[in-house]
Design a protein around this motif. Structure first.
Motif, PDB file in Angstrom:
ATOM      1  N   VAL A  77      11.206   1.514  -0.862  1.00 43.79           N
ATOM      2  CA  VAL A  77      10.093   2.469  -0.819  1.00 43.79           C
ATOM      3  C   VAL A  77      10.224   3.985  -0.404  1.00 43.79           C
ATOM      4  N   ASN A  78      10.907   3.993   0.673  1.00 42.95           N
ATOM      5  CA  ASN A  78      11.193   4.974   1.342  1.00 42.95           C
ATOM      6  C   ASN A  78      12.285   4.633   2.093  1.00 42.95           C
ATOM      7  N   GLU A  79      12.583   5.693   3.367  1.00 42.71           N
ATOM      8  CA  GLU A  79      13.779   5.505   4.200  1.00 42.71           C
ATOM      9  C   GLU A  79      13.623   4.452   5.181  1.00 42.71           C
ATOM     10  N   ARG A  80      12.235   3.973   5.438  1.00 38.52           N
ATOM     11  CA  ARG A  80      12.015   2.891   6.167  1.00 38.52           C
ATOM     12  C   ARG A  80      11.451   1.606   5.826  1.00 38.52           C
ATOM     13  N   ILE A  81      10.806   1.684   4.577  1.00 32.51           N
ATOM     14  CA  ILE A  81       9.970   0.489   3.901  1.00 32.51           C
ATOM     15  C   ILE A  81      10.836  -0.083   2.666  1.00 32.51           C
ATOM     16  N   ARG A  82      11.066  -1.327   2.741  1.00 35.17           N
ATOM     17  CA  ARG A  82      11.667  -1.985   1.556  1.00 35.17           C
ATOM     18  C   ARG A  82      10.861  -3.408   1.183  1.00 35.17           C
ATOM     19  N   VAL A  83      10.799  -3.571   0.052  1.00 39.03           N
ATOM     20  CA  VAL A  83       9.840  -4.769  -0.652  1.00 39.03           C
ATOM     21  C   VAL A  83      10.900  -5.426  -1.497  1.00 39.03           C
ATOM     22  N   GLN A  84      10.532  -7.009  -1.506  1.00 40.89           N
ATOM     23  CA  GLN A  84      11.390  -7.681  -2.448  1.00 40.89           C
ATOM     24  C   GLN A  84      10.782  -8.883  -2.906  1.00 40.89           C
ATOM     25  N   ALA A  85      11.308  -9.505  -4.155  1.00 43.42           N
ATOM     26  CA  ALA A  85      10.510 -10.853  -4.654  1.00 43.42           C
ATOM     27  C   ALA A  85      11.592 -11.624  -5.014  1.00 43.42           C
ATOM     28  N   GLY A  86      11.749 -12.741  -4.907  1.00 47.86           N
ATOM     29  CA  GLY A  86      13.076 -13.609  -5.202  1.00 47.86           C
ATOM     30  C   GLY A  86      12.548 -14.890  -5.747  1.00 47.86           C
ATOM     31  N   LEU A  87      13.604 -15.517  -6.202  1.00 53.87           N
ATOM     32  CA  LEU A  87      13.573 -17.159  -6.525  1.00 53.87           C
ATOM     33  C   LEU A  87      14.668 -17.861  -5.721  1.00 53.87           C
ATOM     34  N   THR A 137       0.891  -1.218  -0.085  1.00 54.82           N
ATOM     35  CA  THR A 137      -0.033   0.044   0.101  1.00 54.82           C
ATOM     36  C   THR A 137       0.955   1.208  -0.040  1.00 54.82           C
ATOM     37  N   ALA A 138       2.025   1.192   0.590  1.00 55.69           N
ATOM     38  CA  ALA A 138       2.947   2.286   0.696  1.00 55.69           C
ATOM     39  C   ALA A 138       3.711   2.768  -0.467  1.00 55.69           C
ATOM     40  N   ILE A 139       3.617   1.649  -1.348  1.00 46.38           N
ATOM     41  CA  ILE A 139       4.126   1.975  -2.649  1.00 46.38           C
ATOM     42  C   ILE A 139       3.402   2.497  -3.507  1.00 46.38           C
ATOM     43  N   ALA A 140       2.037   2.400  -3.558  1.00 47.82           N
ATOM     44  CA  ALA A 140       1.057   3.038  -4.355  1.00 47.82           C
ATOM     45  C   ALA A 140       0.735   4.431  -3.902  1.00 47.82           C
ATOM     46  N   GLN A 141       1.261   4.837  -2.486  1.00 43.36           N
ATOM     47  CA  GLN A 141       0.968   6.224  -2.210  1.00 43.36           C
ATOM     48  C   GLN A 141       2.200   7.046  -2.404  1.00 43.36           C
ATOM     49  N   GLN A 142       3.404   6.430  -2.962  1.00 46.53           N
ATOM     50  CA  GLN A 142       4.412   7.153  -3.262  1.00 46.53           C
ATOM     51  C   GLN A 142       4.341   8.277  -4.496  1.00 46.53           C
ATOM     52  N   PRO A 143       4.639   9.224  -4.471  1.00 51.60           N
ATOM     53  CA  PRO A 143       4.748  10.226  -5.410  1.00 51.60           C
ATOM     54  C   PRO A 143       5.673   9.777  -6.636  1.00 51.60           C
ATOM     55  N   ALA A 144       5.073  10.420  -8.074  1.00 50.04           N
ATOM     56  CA  ALA A 144       5.659   9.522  -9.150  1.00 50.04           C
ATOM     57  C   ALA A 144       7.123   9.916  -9.180  1.00 50.04           C
ATOM     58  N   LYS A 145       7.788  11.143  -8.746  1.00 51.65           N
ATOM     59  CA  LYS A 145       9.034  11.390  -8.712  1.00 51.65           C
ATOM     60  C   LYS A 145      10.032  10.446  -8.204  1.00 51.65           C
ATOM     61  N   ASP A 146       9.425   9.608  -6.979  1.00 51.67           N
ATOM     62  CA  ASP A 146      10.140   8.582  -6.352  1.00 51.67           C
ATOM     63  C   ASP A 146      11.037   7.695  -7.023  1.00 51.67           C
ATOM     64  N   SER A 147      10.097   7.259  -8.201  1.00 52.63           N
ATOM     65  CA  SER A 147      10.697   6.190  -9.092  1.00 52.63           C
ATOM     66  C   SER A 147      11.865   6.647  -9.797  1.00 52.63           C
ATOM     67  N   ALA A 148      12.212   8.164  -9.900  1.00 48.57           N
ATOM     68  CA  ALA A 148      13.300   8.358 -10.603  1.00 48.57           C
ATOM     69  C   ALA A 148      14.638   8.471  -9.640  1.00 48.57           C
ATOM     70  N   ASP A 149      14.339   8.646  -8.396  1.00 50.29           N
ATOM     71  CA  ASP A 149      15.251   8.828  -7.269  1.00 50.29           C
ATOM     72  C   ASP A 149      16.289   7.721  -7.310  1.00 50.29           C
TER      73      ASP A 149
END
Length: 229
Positions: free
Chosen positions: A71-81, A15-27
């Motif tokens: 996602v931000n300074e506190r949240i990370r998400v990851q997927a793997g194999l 949910t936090a990902i969806a709430q991030q502003p668009a400019k974050d993807s370029a950081d």
């Protein structure tokens, strides 16, 4: 209740990902890859297993490759194999081995897809972020088992193969440590672990028979992260 902790943790993170502003993807510094391994053993329980069950089967320790997003300074998400394996063998005789001998062999291979979320709780000395982590991990495994009876020199063998899938959940605490500008290491202690779709033998599967120090050791995971940009 066993579904609640990992489900809420992952729901909050995505949910936090969806709430991030668009400019974050370029950081810079948002994407990373990681490699990890764990002492924690997982056990896939097969429906209607064909093997005799006289030796351990369905167990594996995964080695994983992941791609993560900060996602931000506190949240990370990851997927793997992930991939894991184990093998076991044993032999026994009710009397003289020259008269009657039983031998058993088992080999398990498993492929898993770990989906994780991490939330930084605080930074110890600013260089060691301490975080909470939760993972959901579907895993597909297969076990090849062979049993041999040798009676007065005459050998009789039977083979069986089992396949199945279970979903596991873990949660715990970890910390990162900086190795270089792009590399960071991590160490995690997974105090919560459960099989969501199969059985849970806390005596055999989760090492509850062991001493406290051994339980901690068999609940550790470690690895390294590499920042892509």
């Amino acid at each position: 209740m066993k579904y609640l902790l990992p489900s809420l943790f992952l729901l909050f993170s995505f949910t936090a990902i969806a709430q991030q502003p668009a400019k974050d993807s370029a950081d810079e510094g948002k994407l990373y890859i990681s490699a990890g391994l764990t002492n924690l053993g997982y056990h896939i329980y097969y429906d209607e297993p064909k093997s005799s069950g006289s030796i351990r089967s369905g167990y594996f320790h995964p080695i994983s490759l992941n791609i993560g997003y900060k996602v931000n300074e506190r949240i990370r998400v990851q997927a793997g194999l992930a991939y894991g394996w184990s093998k076991d063998s044993g032999e026994w005789s009710p009397g003289s081995a020259d008269t009657l001998l039983y031998q058993d062999y088992s080999r398990t291979r498993a492929v898993a897809v770990p989906l994780s979320a991490q939330f930084v709780l605080f930074k110890a000395f600013r260089r060691f972020p301490v975080y909470g982590t939760a993972t959901l991990m579907p895993a597909f495994g297969s076990t090849q088992a062979k049993s041999t009876e040798t009676r007065h020199g005459v050998i009789t063998s039977t083979e069986a193969k089992d396949r199945g899938m279970n979903v596991f959940a873990t949660a715990g605490l970890g910390f990162n440590y900086k190795i270089s500008n792009r590399f960071t290491g991590y160490l995690e202690y997974l105090f919560f672990k459960t099989n969501l779709t199969g059985k849970n033998s806390y005596h055999h599967d989760w090492n509850q028979f062991a001493t406290k120090s051994e339980q901690i050791y068999w609940s550790l995971a470690l690895g390294v992260n590499y920042r892509l940009k």
